[in-house]
Design a protein around this motif. Structure first.
Motif, short mmCIF file in Angstrom:
data_model
loop_
_atom_site.label_atom_id
_atom_site.label_comp_id
_atom_site.label_asym_id
_atom_site.label_seq_id
_atom_site.Cartn_x
_atom_site.Cartn_y
_atom_site.Cartn_z
N MET A 1 9.19 -16.91 66.78
CA MET A 1 7.99 -17.65 66.44
C MET A 1 8.02 -18.12 64.99
O MET A 1 7.61 -19.23 64.69
N ALA A 2 8.53 -17.26 64.11
CA ALA A 2 8.58 -17.62 62.69
C ALA A 2 9.53 -18.79 62.47
O ALA A 2 9.27 -19.66 61.64
N THR A 4 10.22 -21.17 64.62
CA THR A 4 9.55 -22.38 65.11
C THR A 4 8.55 -22.89 64.10
O THR A 4 8.45 -24.09 63.86
N ASN A 5 7.81 -21.99 63.47
CA ASN A 5 6.87 -22.39 62.42
C ASN A 5 7.60 -23.00 61.23
O ASN A 5 7.12 -23.95 60.62
N ASP A 8 8.65 -26.45 62.35
CA ASP A 8 7.48 -27.32 62.49
C ASP A 8 6.94 -27.80 61.14
O ASP A 8 6.29 -28.84 61.08
N TRP A 9 7.20 -27.06 60.08
CA TRP A 9 6.72 -27.48 58.76
C TRP A 9 7.35 -28.81 58.35
O TRP A 9 6.73 -29.61 57.67
N LYS A 16 3.67 -34.68 65.62
CA LYS A 16 3.07 -33.49 66.23
C LYS A 16 2.04 -33.85 67.30
O LYS A 16 1.70 -33.02 68.13
N ARG A 26 11.83 -31.65 66.41
CA ARG A 26 12.36 -30.28 66.32
C ARG A 26 13.87 -30.27 66.52
O ARG A 26 14.59 -29.57 65.81
#
Length: 144
Positions: A1-2, A4-5, A8-9, A16, A26
Protein backbone atom coordinates in the motif's frame (compact mmCIF):
# COMPACT_ATOMS: atom_id res chain seq x y z
CA UNK A 1 0.00 0.00 0.00
CA UNK A 2 2.82 2.39 0.83
CA UNK A 3 4.44 1.75 -2.56
CA UNK A 4 1.17 2.52 -4.34
CA UNK A 5 0.86 5.78 -2.40
CA UNK A 6 4.44 6.62 -3.37
CA UNK A 7 3.70 6.00 -7.06
CA UNK A 8 0.39 7.87 -6.88
CA UNK A 9 2.16 11.00 -5.63
CA UNK A 10 3.82 11.39 -9.06
CA UNK A 11 0.63 10.90 -11.06
CA UNK A 12 -0.87 14.09 -12.54
CA UNK A 13 -4.14 15.15 -10.91
CA UNK A 14 -6.11 14.97 -14.16
CA UNK A 15 -4.99 11.37 -14.62
CA UNK A 16 -6.41 10.38 -11.23
CA UNK A 17 -9.95 11.16 -12.41
CA UNK A 18 -10.05 8.40 -15.03
CA UNK A 19 -9.28 4.79 -14.10
CA UNK A 20 -7.56 4.04 -17.43
CA UNK A 21 -5.38 7.17 -17.29
CA UNK A 22 -4.47 6.49 -13.65
CA UNK A 23 -3.41 2.93 -14.43
CA UNK A 24 -1.38 4.09 -17.44
CA UNK A 25 0.30 6.78 -15.32
CA UNK A 26 1.09 4.18 -12.64
CA UNK A 27 2.58 1.89 -15.27
CA UNK A 28 4.64 4.74 -16.70
CA UNK A 29 5.96 5.79 -13.30
CA UNK A 30 6.79 2.20 -12.41
CA UNK A 31 8.67 1.71 -15.69
CA UNK A 32 10.65 4.90 -15.11
CA UNK A 33 11.76 3.83 -11.63
CA UNK A 34 12.40 0.24 -12.74
CA UNK A 35 14.72 1.36 -15.53
CA UNK A 36 16.53 3.75 -13.20
CA UNK A 37 17.18 0.85 -10.82
CA UNK A 38 17.98 -1.71 -13.54
CA UNK A 39 20.71 0.52 -14.97
CA UNK A 40 22.73 0.35 -11.75
CA UNK A 41 24.11 -3.20 -12.37
CA UNK A 42 25.07 -2.04 -15.87
CA UNK A 43 26.98 0.83 -14.26
CA UNK A 44 28.89 -1.67 -12.08
CA UNK A 45 29.56 -3.94 -15.05
CA UNK A 46 30.92 -1.05 -17.13
CA UNK A 47 33.27 -0.10 -14.30
CA UNK A 48 34.46 -3.69 -13.93
CA UNK A 49 35.39 -3.96 -17.62
CA UNK A 50 37.17 -0.62 -17.50
CA UNK A 51 34.70 1.44 -19.56
CA UNK A 52 34.37 4.53 -17.38
CA UNK A 53 32.81 6.50 -20.25
CA UNK A 54 29.91 4.06 -20.46
CA UNK A 55 29.70 3.86 -16.66
CA UNK A 56 29.40 7.64 -16.30
CA UNK A 57 26.79 7.87 -19.06
CA UNK A 58 24.82 4.99 -17.53
CA UNK A 59 24.80 6.59 -14.08
CA UNK A 60 23.79 9.98 -15.50
CA UNK A 61 20.97 8.35 -17.48
CA UNK A 62 19.83 6.45 -14.39
CA UNK A 63 19.67 9.63 -12.31
CA UNK A 64 17.85 11.51 -15.07
CA UNK A 65 15.37 8.65 -15.48
CA UNK A 66 14.66 8.80 -11.76
CA UNK A 67 13.79 12.49 -12.25
CA UNK A 68 11.24 11.79 -15.00
CA UNK A 69 8.38 11.11 -12.56
CA UNK A 70 9.11 14.53 -11.05
CA UNK A 71 8.85 16.03 -14.53
CA UNK A 72 5.55 14.23 -14.96
CA UNK A 73 4.26 15.68 -11.70
CA UNK A 74 5.57 19.20 -12.36
CA UNK A 75 4.09 19.42 -15.85
CA UNK A 76 0.92 17.50 -14.92
CA UNK A 77 1.39 15.57 -18.16
CA UNK A 78 2.02 11.87 -18.55
CA UNK A 79 3.12 12.43 -22.15
CA UNK A 80 5.85 14.97 -21.30
CA UNK A 81 7.34 12.74 -18.61
CA UNK A 82 7.17 9.67 -20.84
CA UNK A 83 8.82 11.41 -23.77
CA UNK A 84 11.56 12.76 -21.49
CA UNK A 85 12.19 9.21 -20.27
CA UNK A 86 12.31 7.86 -23.83
CA UNK A 87 14.68 10.65 -24.92
CA UNK A 88 17.07 9.80 -22.08
CA UNK A 89 16.88 6.08 -22.84
CA UNK A 90 17.43 6.67 -26.56
CA UNK A 91 20.39 8.95 -25.82
CA UNK A 92 21.97 6.28 -23.64
CA UNK A 93 21.45 3.60 -26.29
CA UNK A 94 22.86 5.81 -29.01
CA UNK A 95 25.96 6.65 -26.97
CA UNK A 96 26.65 3.05 -25.99
CA UNK A 97 25.99 1.75 -29.51
CA UNK A 98 28.38 4.26 -31.08
CA UNK A 99 31.10 3.65 -28.48
CA UNK A 100 30.81 -0.14 -28.74
CA UNK A 101 31.05 -0.39 -32.51
CA UNK A 102 28.13 1.29 -34.22
CA UNK A 103 25.36 -0.52 -36.04
CA UNK A 104 27.10 -3.89 -35.68
CA UNK A 105 27.12 -3.69 -31.86
CA UNK A 106 24.58 -5.88 -30.12
CA UNK A 107 23.28 -2.79 -28.29
CA UNK A 108 21.61 -1.71 -31.54
CA UNK A 109 18.99 -4.42 -31.01
CA UNK A 110 17.71 -2.51 -27.98
CA UNK A 111 16.14 0.13 -30.22
CA UNK A 112 13.23 -2.27 -30.58
CA UNK A 113 12.70 -1.86 -26.84
CA UNK A 114 12.49 1.92 -27.28
CA UNK A 115 9.69 1.49 -29.80
CA UNK A 116 7.82 -1.06 -27.67
CA UNK A 117 8.11 1.13 -24.57
CA UNK A 118 6.95 4.14 -26.56
CA UNK A 119 3.80 2.33 -27.65
CA UNK A 120 3.23 1.05 -24.14
CA UNK A 121 3.67 4.24 -22.13
CA UNK A 122 2.87 7.05 -24.59
CA UNK A 123 0.41 5.62 -27.08
CA UNK A 124 0.08 5.10 -30.82
CA UNK A 125 1.12 8.50 -32.22
CA UNK A 126 4.17 8.90 -30.03
CA UNK A 127 5.04 5.23 -30.55
CA UNK A 128 5.11 5.77 -34.31
CA UNK A 129 7.23 8.91 -33.82
CA UNK A 130 9.73 7.06 -31.60
CA UNK A 131 9.83 4.25 -34.14
CA UNK A 132 10.73 6.75 -36.86
CA UNK A 133 13.37 8.31 -34.59
CA UNK A 134 14.89 4.89 -33.90
CA UNK A 135 14.99 4.00 -37.59
CA UNK A 136 16.58 7.38 -38.38
CA UNK A 137 19.27 6.86 -35.72
CA UNK A 138 20.06 3.37 -36.97
CA UNK A 139 20.12 4.56 -40.59
CA UNK A 140 22.51 7.38 -39.70
CA UNK A 141 24.79 4.86 -37.95
CA UNK A 142 24.75 2.72 -41.06
CA UNK A 143 25.76 5.66 -43.23
CA UNK A 144 28.49 6.89 -40.88
Amino acid sequence: MAFTNFIDWFIPEKSKENLIWRNKARLTTGVMFAFAIILFPNFIRALRIGRTDIAIMTMCASLLMACCPLIMRATQSNVVGSNAFLAIFTSLLTFVTVVRGGITAYYALNYTMVVLLAFLITGLKNGIAWGAISVAILASMRVA
